[in-house]
Write a protein that holds these residues in place. Structure first.
Motif, PDB file in Angstrom:
ATOM      1  N   GLY A 165       0.868  -1.217  -0.083  1.00 14.21           N
ATOM      2  CA  GLY A 165      -0.028   0.013   0.100  1.00 14.21           C
ATOM      3  C   GLY A 165       0.790   1.366   0.049  1.00 14.21           C
ATOM      4  O   GLY A 165       0.449   2.173   0.232  1.00 14.21           O
ATOM      5  N   ARG A 166       2.076   1.178  -0.017  1.00 14.23           N
ATOM      6  CA  ARG A 166       3.196   2.348  -0.034  1.00 14.23           C
ATOM      7  C   ARG A 166       3.321   2.945  -1.468  1.00 14.23           C
ATOM      8  O   ARG A 166       3.886   4.045  -1.674  1.00 14.23           O
ATOM      9  CB  ARG A 166       4.271   1.776   0.523  1.00 14.23           C
ATOM     10  N   PHE A 167       2.623   2.454  -2.455  1.00  9.60           N
ATOM     11  CA  PHE A 167       2.973   2.756  -4.083  1.00  9.60           C
ATOM     12  C   PHE A 167       1.536   2.906  -4.620  1.00  9.60           C
ATOM     13  O   PHE A 167       0.617   2.262  -4.524  1.00  9.60           O
ATOM     14  CB  PHE A 167       3.748   1.943  -4.819  1.00  9.60           C
ATOM     15  N   SER A 168       1.565   3.969  -5.319  1.00 11.45           N
ATOM     16  CA  SER A 168       0.312   4.423  -5.858  1.00 11.45           C
ATOM     17  C   SER A 168       0.038   3.446  -7.114  1.00 11.45           C
ATOM     18  O   SER A 168       0.984   2.993  -7.873  1.00 11.45           O
ATOM     19  CB  SER A 168       0.328   5.938  -6.417  1.00 11.45           C
ATOM     20  N   GLU A 169      -1.036   3.568  -7.740  1.00  6.60           N
ATOM     21  CA  GLU A 169      -1.370   2.624  -8.946  1.00  6.60           C
ATOM     22  C   GLU A 169      -0.306   3.060 -10.161  1.00  6.60           C
ATOM     23  O   GLU A 169       0.093   2.416 -11.031  1.00  6.60           O
ATOM     24  CB  GLU A 169      -2.752   2.706  -9.408  1.00  6.60           C
ATOM     25  N   GLU A 170      -0.502   4.462 -10.308  1.00  9.42           N
ATOM     26  CA  GLU A 170       0.549   5.137 -11.345  1.00  9.42           C
ATOM     27  C   GLU A 170       2.040   4.532 -11.048  1.00  9.42           C
ATOM     28  O   GLU A 170       2.518   4.556 -12.075  1.00  9.42           O
ATOM     29  CB  GLU A 170       0.405   6.616 -11.079  1.00  9.42           C
ATOM     30  N   GLU A 171       2.452   4.815  -9.929  1.00 10.05           N
ATOM     31  CA  GLU A 171       3.848   4.307  -9.554  1.00 10.05           C
ATOM     32  C   GLU A 171       4.124   2.779 -10.168  1.00 10.05           C
ATOM     33  O   GLU A 171       4.933   2.458 -10.888  1.00 10.05           O
ATOM     34  CB  GLU A 171       4.129   4.369  -8.176  1.00 10.05           C
ATOM     35  N   ILE A 172       3.151   2.050  -9.752  1.00  8.60           N
ATOM     36  CA  ILE A 172       3.159   0.630  -9.956  1.00  8.60           C
ATOM     37  C   ILE A 172       3.278   0.262 -11.711  1.00  8.60           C
ATOM     38  O   ILE A 172       4.127  -0.351 -12.053  1.00  8.60           O
ATOM     39  CB  ILE A 172       2.077  -0.329  -9.343  1.00  8.60           C
ATOM     40  N   LYS A 173       2.544   1.005 -12.298  1.00  2.00           N
ATOM     41  CA  LYS A 173       2.422   1.043 -13.534  1.00  2.00           C
ATOM     42  C   LYS A 173       3.938   1.397 -14.271  1.00  2.00           C
ATOM     43  O   LYS A 173       4.153   1.052 -15.299  1.00  2.00           O
ATOM     44  CB  LYS A 173       1.380   1.701 -14.162  1.00  2.00           C
ATOM     45  N   SER A 174       4.311   2.400 -13.807  1.00  3.29           N
ATOM     46  CA  SER A 174       5.731   2.904 -14.131  1.00  3.29           C
ATOM     47  C   SER A 174       6.874   1.792 -13.978  1.00  3.29           C
ATOM     48  O   SER A 174       7.983   2.089 -14.561  1.00  3.29           O
ATOM     49  CB  SER A 174       5.999   4.284 -13.573  1.00  3.29           C
ATOM     50  N   PHE A 175       6.577   0.919 -13.050  1.00  9.32           N
ATOM     51  CA  PHE A 175       7.761  -0.039 -12.942  1.00  9.32           C
ATOM     52  C   PHE A 175       7.945  -1.179 -13.718  1.00  9.32           C
ATOM     53  O   PHE A 175       8.193  -2.310 -13.388  1.00  9.32           O
ATOM     54  CB  PHE A 175       7.620  -0.632 -11.368  1.00  9.32           C
ATOM     55  N   TYR A 176       7.315  -1.036 -15.122  1.00 10.32           N
ATOM     56  CA  TYR A 176       7.553  -1.974 -15.934  1.00 10.32           C
ATOM     57  C   TYR A 176       8.908  -2.393 -16.463  1.00 10.32           C
ATOM     58  O   TYR A 176       8.799  -3.526 -17.051  1.00 10.32           O
ATOM     59  CB  TYR A 176       6.565  -1.488 -17.159  1.00 10.32           C
TER      60      TYR A 176
END
Length: 266
Positions: A165-176
């Protein structure tokens, strides 16, 4: 954060099995339960090494002959680290295998600079596949050079990052961007010497024994700095809270980047 817990060894020459992560996992779990904080007892976002010290090998395993033995414990949660240390230092001694260890001091490893590519070494085995009772799937060998190897580690890492829960959905998507590139010359040398970089290891969960395949070799990881930071502090792969998948930076001496660590015993 990563701390190095220093123990005084009270019976030099005593031993543990070659792979003793399951013993350390049981010790850590017991100490967490001693504190009676259900949130900390069920917390899993942590990682730890094997015991470090001067050793000799016998059929029984690793015999420790240094006066002190070190355990590296890591977690992004400082409260968890402090909770564990507070309860650990309430014990006069803990036993791992036949070792009698007295908690003595704690050192803080200074943080490193996280970049888009970092060369790591495995200081505990890296596990790709989870396991279940009477299932041999987790023992399957996967070539480290393949995309499958990287993809499995990417999937487990992103899942764990989402669960925090420490990372936003946008951040997760950027970790591709994520790729594991093994040190091919190291693997070739081991193969030529008929030595193994992948073995079967035991894992225990609620007294049930599982078997998993673990890998130990240097590799370069290409990923966003926040992903690099996450795996450095929380481990990489499966069963990280059981002591698997702990990494360190290659060509670096962590003992040269430590500070005294103060915490409350109260």
């Amino acid at each position: 954060m990563r701390v190095r817990i220093v123990f005084a060894l009270k019976n030099r020459g005593s031993h543990v099995p070659f792979h003793h992560q399951f013993m350390l996992a049981q010790m850590i779990k017991g100490i967490l339960m001693k504190g009676q904080n259900s949130e900390m007892i069920n917390y899993t976002l942590y990682n730890f090494s094997g015991l470090k010290g001067q050793t000799k090998v016998s059929r029984k395993g690793l015999h420790f002959y240094s006066s002190r033995v070190t355990l590296v414990l890591s977690s992004p949660n400082k409260d968890f680290i402090d909770y564990f240390l507070k309860n650990l230092f309430n014990f006069e001694q803990v036993e791992i295998g036949t070792l009698f260890l007295k908690p003595e001091s704690v050192e803080l490893e200074e943080t490193i600079e996280f970049e888009d590519s970092i060369k790591f070494i495995c200081i505990s085995p890296l596990v790709l596949l989870s396991s279940s009772f009477n299932d041999s799937t987790a023992k399957r060998f996967i070539q480290p050079e393949t995309d499958t190897f990287s993809d499995m580690l990417y999937d487990s890492t992103i899942q764990r990052m989402q669960e925090t829960g420490r990372f936003s959905e946008e951040e997760i998507k950027s970790f591709y961007k994520f790729q594991i590139v093994p040190d091919k010359s190291y693997l070739a040398r081991l193969t030529a010497a008929q030595k193994k970089f992948a073995r079967i290891y035991p894992v225990f969960d609620q007294d049930v024994k599982y078997e998993v395949r673990g890998y130990t070799f240097p590799f370069t990881m290409y990923a966003a700095p926040k992903v690099q930071e996450f795996v450095f502090h929380s481990g990489l792969g499966q069963f990280t809270h059981k002591g698997f998948g702990m990494l360190d930076v290659a060509n670096s001496n962590p003992s040269q980047r430590v500070l005294n660590y103060e915490f409350s015993y109260a």
